[in-house]
Design an enzyme around this catalytic site. Structure first.
Site: not given
Ligand code: NAI
Length: 794
Positions: A266, A244-247, A249, A192, A397, A300
């Site tokens: 990650e 993606g985000s720690t939250e 995760g 996804k 972050e 990240c």
């Molecule tokens: P996110 O963690 O919500 O999104 C990443 C992926 O997870 C997207 O594909 C999203 O659709 C999916 N996702 C969201 N909620 C989910 C759930 N409950 N179960 C499974 N998949 C889910 O990140 P977001 O909202 O786009 O960005 C927010 C903050 O997260 C950013 O400002 C940044 O600080 C951090 N972030 C960190 C990343 C990294 O590479 N470490 C990458 C993206 C965001």
């Protein structure tokens, strides 16, 4: 403007990349995309679509299917069906498919780069020169692994069907990092993409068709967070890989706790960028440009925390400001642009909010005079100085082009500040003194350390975090292991539920020649025998009900004391591997000397035959890990740059071990020895069936030169002690061996600091079979790989 005037002003002219091919591609799809499932485009079950925009001008690019739980189900079924055929192919044929994908990525690289820039807002210079070449490299490298799989990983099997969820900051790179190793190891995939950036994943789906990849091997289901959630919760998925985000995760850890899905995470970072006073400051400033202004800081592993040695702070800040003033911000398709657009309005708002908060906390904000484009989402390069280490902008972050600067005086202070974060993804060290640089690199708690360089990535070098930056690695050998399991483990039977013994019901038989209570043991904490905080003990009885002795009933306080002792025992990690081996050999020697006595003790709880085997195999197992202590080495990678990457197997830190019930001595040794051999400290909860074994063990540790705190033993009810261990922020990992309920609890309780959890998944482990119960599989879980990148040559 005349040519003569241009020479004087040295202004850049516009140099836009032509988007014609990309728009033609979008038009060819009618600017509307379905889901890519089972090798074909399918409409979403609910008929819903969402729009994806070009963040550089706010224009809609296309409508994309909103995948639902029903679509995820169809995709998982397709992946399951395809899995049979895909894993049955020879490694060579799988290698050919991966190779074909690599070639196609190269062939279509310009198109992919332009689509990426349009969908994400990143400068074309980066998508063209960094992202897409990395994507191709990943598929080439893993085509090689697919070819070598059987030779290099005998007796391993793919996980099966893998669910992968990726973010928007490096859409196609993240896809490659996930899909290439999964396919190389024989898994099939449902991926996804992020909702802000689905387009290159859909273009990749077309490449899968073009390569003739069998239907169902790769499925792309677009959608929002809820689509990802449905994938995470699907019962027929064997592994989840998330970036993606720690939250999120954390929520995925929680959602998968009661399943047997393997998990790699990650997550975020707040990576330090340390500059010593002897650094080549101009190079370091160029490094910073790549460290924090690359991809608008939406990285990240961005070097978002600048730590400067105090003596150079002033001139360094001046140089940074000068360089910031030359950064060009604007439409990302312009080839001369350094900083493009922020991915979406919500991210821009978040950056603005956090910077305002940083200023309110006392930071000084500096931005160069730049004119931002009138349309789209842009944020200027930003320097926050006088940042307090506890300020929100130093801890959280920001995910934007914002650098938070602080000073330090000594290398020791630099390390302390650098490690003063819950994260541990990456770090940079700039110094011309190789001793200082490597000394500091060794002490940084981060999965990657770049010495005098920054943000370099390669398929051969594992990438991933320490601490709350997640676990698991992408790239390298260790990345492949995330997608495989030992064959025996995959097929191991489920163990029966372990019943926590209630207070004994059986009357002790009348006294005969043996004294009723022959042994009372204590806790072993910080190298000392201590009484339990509760003052209670538990009776330990033989299978026939005979009272064998009393074991202390450890409680929360005891665990906390043990964790504190284990933290203080971290000098064990600094001992040389040779030294650790010597201590373990000595331990084995001491056990051999007391063989008969230990067999006699143990035989009261298990059969004499088992007791003899446990002790004899136990001595061998200790020997085995003493041997491994100085042999489980890392590697030196040769990425395609003028760098080496030193991959070090580092201890994880402090590990809480819930020992298996069934083999009280051998189970303990099988888990605690690899943990110790690799330099971790341990808090072990011994088998509830015969916790008295602790009495024999601590006497042996005492006489084997084991430093205080390296190993701590807290007998008690595992179900109670597990909670304190799993919730303790100073415990870095949990190894829990028990029935399904116990291991699910271990995972669910470890969400707080996202500690690594390794369990038997409630399956039977044959502790008496060295092919199963010892060796690399255990050592791999007792270590985490740190890659230290060091440049060389001219
Ligand atoms: P996110 O963690 O919500 O999104 C990443 C992926 O997870 C997207 O594909 C999203 O659709 C999916 N996702 C969201 N909620 C989910 C759930 N409950 N179960 C499974 N998949 C889910 O990140 P977001 O909202 O786009 O960005 C927010 C903050 O997260 C950013 O400002 C940044 O600080 C951090 N972030 C960190 C990343 C990294 O590479 N470490 C990458 C993206 C965001």
């Amino acid at each position: 403007m005349s040519i003569a005037e241009k020479f004087v002003s040295m202004e850049y002219g516009p140099a836009p990349e032509d988007p014609k091919e990309a728009t033609a591609w979008l038009d060819r799809h009618g600017r509307r995309f379905g889901l890519f499932i089972d090798g074909a485009w399918q409409s979403p079950a609910a008929g819903e679509y969402f729009d994806t925009f070009d963040p550089s001008n706010g224009e809609k690019l296309a409508a994309v299917a909103q995948g639902s739980a029903a679509d995820i189900d169809v995709a998982v079924k397709a992946a399951r069906k395809a899995s049979v055929h895909w894993r049955a192919l020879t490694p060579h044929i799988r290698a050919r498919y991966l190779y074909a994908l690599a070639r196609l990525i190269q062939k279509h690289s310009r198109l992919l780069a332009v689509i990426e820039t349009m969908d994400n807002g990143k400068p074309i210079r980066e998508s063209r020169d960094i992202d897409i070449p990395l994507v191709a490299r990943h598929f080439y490298h893993h085509a090689g692994w697919a070819q070598l799989l059987a030779q290099e990983f005998p007796d391993h099997e793919p996980c099966g069907v893998v669910g992968q969820i990726i973010p928007w900051n490096f859409p196609l790179v993240m896809l490659a990092w996930k899909i290439a190793p999964a396919l190389a190891t024989g898994n099939t995939v449902v991926l996804k993409p992020a909702e802000f950036t689905p387009l290159t994943a859909l273009a990749f789906a077309e490449l899968c068709q073009e390569a003739g990849l069998p239907a169902g091997v790769v499925n792309i289901v677009t959608g929002e967070g809820s689509t990802g959630e449905a994938l995470v919760k699907h019962p027929d998925v064997d592994k989840i890989a998330f970036t993606g985000s720690t939250e999120v995760g954390r929520s995925i850890r929680s959602a998968t706790a009661s399943s047997h899905k393997r998990l790699s995470l990650e997550l975020g970072g707040k990576s330090p960028f340390i500059i010593f006073d002897d650094a080549d400051l101009d190079s370091a400033v160029e490094g910073l440009v790549d460290g924090i202004w690359f991809n608008q800081g939406q990285v990240c592993c961005a070097g978002s925390r600048l730590l400067m040695q105090e003596s150079i702070a002033e001139p360094l800040i001046a140089k940074i400001r000068d360089r910031m003033s030359t950064l060009r911000i604007g439409p990302p398709l312009d080839k001369a642009i350094d900083i493009g657009a922020i991915v979406a309005r919500v991210q821009l708002d978040r950056i603005e909010r956090m910077v305002a908060q940083g200023v309110a906390d006392g930071a000084t904000c500096w931005q160069p005079q730049v004119t931002l484009p009138s349309r789209g989402f842009y944020y200027p390069p930003t320097l926050l100085s006088n940042v307090h280490p506890t300020s929100i902008v130093a801890q959280q972050e920001i995910f934007g082009p914002v650098l938070a600067a602080m000073t330090f005086r000594t290398p020791k202070e630099a390390v302390e500040l650098a490690n003063n974060t819950v994260y541990g993804l990456a770090s940079c060290v700039w110094s011309e003194n190789i001793n200082v640089a490597l000394h500091v690199a060794a002490q940084l708690k981060a999965g990657v350390v770049w010495v005098n360089c920054t943000n370099l990535f390669d398929a051969a070098c594992g990438f991933g975090g320490y601490r709350e930056s997640g676990y698991g690695r992408e790239g390298g050998r260790e990345g492949l292991l995330e997608y495989m399991e030992p064959s025996w483990f995959k097929h191991a039977p489920k163990m029966p539920a372990v019943i926590t013994p209630a207070p004994p019901q059986i009357e002790a038989p009348p006294e005969t020649s043996m004294p009723a209570i022959d042994r009372t043991v204590k806790l072993y904490i910080g190298g000392k025998q201590t009484r339990p905080d509760s003052g209670y003990s538990m009776e330990v009885r033989s299978p026939e009900g005979r009272l064998l002795g009393e074991a202390p009933l450890g409680n929360r306080k005891d665990i906390r004391n043990a964790v504190e002792a284990a933290r203080k025992g971290e000098s064990w990690a600094k001992a040389t591997a040779h030294n650790r081996a010597q201590v373990l050999y000595y331990f084995a020697e001491n056990m051999a000397q007391r063989r008969e006595e230990i067999i006699l003790h143990l035989a009261a709880a298990v059969s004499e035959k088992q007791a003899t085997l446990e002790v004899d195999l136990g001595i061998e197992r200790i020997f085995s890990y003493a041997a491994w202590a100085d042999k489980f080495d890392g590697a030196v990678h040769n990425p395609p740059f003028r760098n080496i990457a030193i991959a070090m197997n580092e201890p994880i830190g402090t590990i809480g071990v819930i020992c298996p019930t069934e083999a009280p001595l051998l189970g303990f040794l099988s888990l605690v020895m690899p943990v110790l051999a690799m330099g971790n400290t341990v808090i072990a909860v011994p088998s509830e069936r015969y916790p008295l074994i602790a009495g024999d063990l601590y006497q042996l540790f005492d006489t084997s030169d084991m430093p205080a705190g390296a190993v701590n033993i807290v007998p008690g009810y595992a179900s109670q002690l597990l909670k304190t261990l799993a919730e303790h922020d100073d415990v870095d990992a949990i190894w829990c061996y028990g029935d399904e309920t116990t291991v699910a609890a271990a995972k669910a309780m470890s969400i707080g600091n996202l500690k690594q959890v390794w369990t038997n998944e409630g399956r039977v482990i044959d502790w008496f079979n060295p092919k199963i119960a010892e060796g690399r599989w255990f050592l791999e879980h007792a270590t985490q790989v740190k890659n230290i990148w060091v440049p060389y040559g001219e």
